[in-house]
Write a protein that holds these residues in place. Structure first.
Motif, mmCIF file in Angstrom:
data_model
loop_
_atom_site.group_PDB
_atom_site.id
_atom_site.type_symbol
_atom_site.label_atom_id
_atom_site.label_comp_id
_atom_site.label_asym_id
_atom_site.label_seq_id
_atom_site.Cartn_x
_atom_site.Cartn_y
_atom_site.Cartn_z
ATOM 1 N N ASN A 19 0.854 -1.184 0.000
ATOM 2 C CA ASN A 19 0.000 0.000 0.000
ATOM 3 C C ASN A 19 0.898 1.246 0.000
ATOM 4 O OD1 ASN A 19 -1.745 2.105 0.552
ATOM 5 N ND2 ASN A 19 -2.272 1.406 2.613
ATOM 6 N N PRO A 20 0.864 2.061 -1.052
ATOM 7 C CA PRO A 20 1.747 3.237 -1.113
ATOM 8 C C PRO A 20 1.410 4.290 -0.058
ATOM 9 C CG PRO A 20 0.168 3.268 -2.928
ATOM 10 C CD PRO A 20 0.021 1.937 -2.253
ATOM 11 N N ASN A 21 0.228 4.190 0.545
ATOM 12 C CA ASN A 21 -0.193 5.182 1.545
ATOM 13 C C ASN A 21 -0.130 4.627 2.978
ATOM 14 O OD1 ASN A 21 -0.931 7.054 -0.561
ATOM 15 N ND2 ASN A 21 -2.742 5.794 -0.900
ATOM 16 N N SER A 22 0.734 3.633 3.178
ATOM 17 C CA SER A 22 0.776 3.003 4.505
ATOM 18 C C SER A 22 1.322 3.939 5.584
ATOM 19 C CB SER A 22 1.606 1.716 4.466
ATOM 20 O OG SER A 22 2.952 1.996 4.120
ATOM 21 N N LEU A 23 2.074 4.968 5.182
ATOM 22 C CA LEU A 23 2.615 5.935 6.148
ATOM 23 C C LEU A 23 2.408 7.351 5.643
ATOM 24 C CD1 LEU A 23 4.307 6.835 8.612
ATOM 25 C CD2 LEU A 23 6.361 6.439 7.227
ATOM 26 N N THR A 24 1.773 8.185 6.465
ATOM 27 C CA THR A 24 1.648 9.619 6.192
ATOM 28 C C THR A 24 2.315 10.371 7.331
ATOM 29 O OG1 THR A 24 -0.466 9.297 5.055
ATOM 30 C CG2 THR A 24 0.047 11.534 5.797
ATOM 31 N N VAL A 25 3.288 11.220 7.009
ATOM 32 C CA VAL A 25 4.019 11.972 8.033
ATOM 33 C C VAL A 25 3.553 13.423 8.018
ATOM 34 C CG1 VAL A 25 6.281 12.706 8.866
ATOM 35 C CG2 VAL A 25 6.020 10.453 7.815
ATOM 36 N N LEU A 26 3.043 13.886 9.152
ATOM 37 C CA LEU A 26 2.613 15.280 9.308
ATOM 38 C C LEU A 26 3.659 16.005 10.145
ATOM 39 C CD1 LEU A 26 -1.150 14.577 10.162
ATOM 40 C CD2 LEU A 26 -0.131 14.981 7.908
ATOM 41 N N LYS A 27 4.339 16.967 9.528
ATOM 42 C CA LYS A 27 5.517 17.583 10.159
ATOM 43 C C LYS A 27 5.194 18.783 11.048
ATOM 44 C CE LYS A 27 9.136 15.389 8.210
ATOM 45 N NZ LYS A 27 10.225 14.759 8.980
ATOM 46 N N ASN A 28 4.104 19.479 10.785
ATOM 47 C CA ASN A 28 3.883 20.779 11.439
ATOM 48 C C ASN A 28 2.727 20.757 12.433
ATOM 49 O OD1 ASN A 28 5.960 22.091 9.856
ATOM 50 N ND2 ASN A 28 4.534 21.903 8.128
ATOM 51 N N CYS A 29 2.619 19.674 13.159
ATOM 52 C CA CYS A 29 1.526 19.552 14.126
ATOM 53 C C CYS A 29 1.858 20.329 15.404
ATOM 54 C CB CYS A 29 1.295 18.087 14.464
ATOM 55 S SG CYS A 29 0.982 17.083 13.002
ATOM 56 N N LEU A 30 0.828 20.675 16.145
ATOM 57 C CA LEU A 30 0.977 21.412 17.393
ATOM 58 C C LEU A 30 0.206 20.696 18.495
ATOM 59 C CD1 LEU A 30 0.388 24.992 15.942
ATOM 60 C CD2 LEU A 30 2.602 24.037 16.667
ATOM 61 N N VAL A 31 0.841 20.551 19.663
ATOM 62 C CA VAL A 31 0.193 19.864 20.785
ATOM 63 C C VAL A 31 0.255 20.766 22.019
ATOM 64 C CG1 VAL A 31 0.753 17.579 19.874
ATOM 65 C CG2 VAL A 31 2.330 18.670 21.493
ATOM 66 N N GLU A 32 -0.626 20.506 22.958
ATOM 67 C CA GLU A 32 -0.657 21.326 24.168
ATOM 68 C C GLU A 32 0.579 21.058 25.031
ATOM 69 O OE1 GLU A 32 -3.122 19.429 27.581
ATOM 70 O OE2 GLU A 32 -4.477 19.518 25.869
ATOM 71 N N PRO A 33 0.983 22.029 25.859
ATOM 72 C CA PRO A 33 2.245 21.923 26.603
ATOM 73 C C PRO A 33 2.266 20.837 27.675
ATOM 74 C CG PRO A 33 1.061 23.929 27.226
ATOM 75 C CD PRO A 33 0.358 23.365 26.039
ATOM 76 N N SER A 34 1.120 20.261 28.021
ATOM 77 C CA SER A 34 1.131 19.185 29.018
ATOM 78 C C SER A 34 1.898 17.963 28.523
ATOM 79 C CB SER A 34 -0.304 18.766 29.376
ATOM 80 O OG SER A 34 -0.938 18.159 28.263
#
Length: 556
Positions: free
Chosen positions: A493-508
């Motif tokens: 499956n060519p879509n087995s991995l999608t990398v999202l580089k610019n995500c933001l998460v809360e400081p906890s």
């Protein structure tokens, strides 16, 4: 009062029978992997079954490496297998063994079999051996060397051990029955010549025992009572019994077979996984797209979820396949009430609250898990500039879209009601900033005047958000086309991995460590990647999405 009826699998019924009839006065099981690769989900079934039986009957559980084939074995695999078994919760205590530690005793048994006239040295080539063996329709022919004298066989076997013969030139064979309908009983090979360095014994040996000879002896040496193995060894059971009986064990182990665990649309074959690793399609045996135990652990699966999956799959004699979706169901069930629910924005777009005091940072109370009050709450920072997920805003929304759009009011989770007043776009029409106003009276997410909103969206504050990489996984094979192509290659499956580089998460999440897992609200369950995540560069693997159409099968 009626007593609760506890359903037992067929192996437990056999063990009960053996104990009742006095065949054994205790139970001792083992897990005996060959250290030639990483363990996978199928092995987990065997580990959990064997350890579970030992525990249930207050017996012993042994961990033993069947390291009789130095051509494929590595210390790396030994270490990974030990780590996997301990992680699954199977405790061997002081009972850690290696087949190679019994090589001297196995050699003595082989010599004894020669003296009893039950084994002989052969110099047939591999091709000749196949020719003499016959097939399912034709009996085999006797080896020309079958009736060598005991003295000559003893001398030749010693010469094999002392390195006087080349690899593949001589073997030690059992003398059983070349006309047996079970081909495994047609004078099987017990030892072969192989000048190779062994990971445990070095260069001490240049002959190595075959698995079908070594395995029953290892069980017998360790006083194993029930040798629980998978169904493909059923045809080998007569040879297992022949070895332990011929070696003179008074109360030998008993082999019982059960069906392997198969998963739909999943790659478990070691040679296929090895090729994926060598070709760089995956980043090692623990790539989260695989179902090796190390990969499942790295992805964020828990021992509890795998134990539950094994339990639901059951133990039987009939081969069947379990749905991978059932494994996902098990991890969702384990995590949904045991993990904190935090906010992460995977595709961020800025949201500015125009009527909020610009320099103020407000700390708001947020429950960690609404289904489990014991997990408590945490403080999350809120401010004038936030980020929300791009899919939570539309300029021209379709019907029944209850999230943010011009003129619409929504709830910011655990915060305030906000109303979209305007937005900004770039030259391509992509939204770059959303402007809103907020109602200070709605702090905590409810309006004093009783007005309701239909949409609730998550967010992170711009000033305190942490950058993160998020990896989204799909099955490594194309499920619609099946696992294998016609030529036997994997259907990837060519879509087995999608990398999202610019995500933001809360400081906890700042202090999140390897293998820590969380629910990202509205997104799924995620785990800190143990290989690539760093303190200042967090990496999260998606374990599983939040919802599935999978339903547990009902027993009618």
């Amino acid at each position: 009062m009626s007593e609760e009826v506890v359903s037992k699998n067929f192996i437990e019924l056999e063990i009960d029978k053996d104990l009742k009839e006095g065949v054994y006065d205790h139970v001792c099981t083992r897990f005996p992997p060959e250290p030639n690769g990483y363990l996978h989900i199928g092995h987990a079934k065997s580990i959990i079954l064997n350890y579970g039986l030992a525990k249930k009957y207050n017996g012993e559980f042994h961990m033993r490496f069947d390291d009789t084939n130095p051509t494929k074995e590595k210390v790396e695999f030994v270490d990974s297998i030990k780590a996997d078994i301990q992680w699954l919760g199977a405790d061997w205590g002081e009972h850690l063994y290696f087949a190679s530690n019994y090589f001297d005793k196995m050699y003595e048994v082989a010599v004894d079999l020669i003296k009893k006239g039950l084994a002989y040295v052969s110099d047939l080539t591999a091709e000749e051996m196949r020719e003499y063996r016959g097939d399912f329709e034709h009996p085999g022919k006797e080896d020309p060397n079958r009736n060598r004298s005991i003295e000559e066989n003893l001398q030749m076997f010693e010469d094999m051990k002392n390195g006087k013969y080349e690899d593949g030139s001589h073997t030690l064979r059992a003398k059983i029955d070349m006309a047996s309908p079970n081909i495994n009983m047609r004078d099987p090979i017990l030892y072969r010549v192989a000048h190779m360095t062994h990971h445990n014994t070095g260069d001490k040996w240049c002959i190595y025992p075959m698995y079908d000879f070594a395995h029953p002896l290892e069980d017998a040496f360790e006083n194993i009572t029930h040798s629980i193995c998978t169904l493909e060894f059923e045809d080998h059971r007569p040879l297992y019994d022949w070895v332990v009986k011929s070696a003179g064990f008074a109360n030998p182990p008993r082999q019982i077979e059960f069906a392997k665990m198969y998963l739909t649309n999943v790659v478990t074959g070691k040679r296929y996984i090895k090729k994926l690793v060598e070709d760089g399609i995956v980043d090692g045996w623990d790539d989260p797209r695989l179902v090796s135990i190390a990969a499942l652990r790295r992805r964020g699966f828990t021992p509890t979820s795998i134990q539950k999956f094994v339990e639901l799959s059951g133990v039987s004699k009939a081969n069947s396949s379990s749905d991978y979706a059932m494994l996902e169901y098990c991890i969702r069930e384990d995590l949904k009430t045991s993990r904190s629910r935090v906010m992460a924005v995977l595709d961020p777009v800025k949201l500015v609250i125009d009527n909020y005091e610009s320099d103020e940072v407000e700390w708001l109370e947020a429950p960690n898990n609404l289904e489990n009050e014991e997990l408590g709450s945490r403080k999350v920072p809120f401010g004038k500039e936030l980020y929300i997920d791009r899919e939570d805003f539309m300029i021209e929304p379709p019907k029944k879209y209850f999230r943010l759009y011009p003129g619409n009011e929504v709830r910011l989770m655990n915060a305030y009601f906000v109303t979209c007043t305007s937005y900004e776009t770039d030259e391509n029409g992509n939204v770059t900033c959303i402007h809103c106003t907020y109602d200070p009276a709605t702090k905590g997410g409810d309006a004093p005047d009783g007005r309701k909103v239909k949409g609730t969206i998550h967010w992170v504050a711009a000033k305190t958000a942490l950058n993160a990489e998020v990896r989204l996984y799909e099955n490594i094979v194309d499920e619609e086309k099946g696992v294998y192509n016609e030529d036997g290659s994997l259907n990837l499956n060519p879509n087995s991995l999608t990398v999202l580089k610019n995500c933001l998460v809360e400081p906890s999440l700042k202090d999140a460590k390897a293998y820590d897992s969380f629910q990202f609200v509205r997104q799924g369950f995620f785990c800190v990647d143990a290989k690539d995540s760093k303190e200042d560069a967090l990496v999260f693997n998606r374990i599983v999405s939040l919802k599935s159409s999978f339903k547990l099968p009902t027993n009618n």
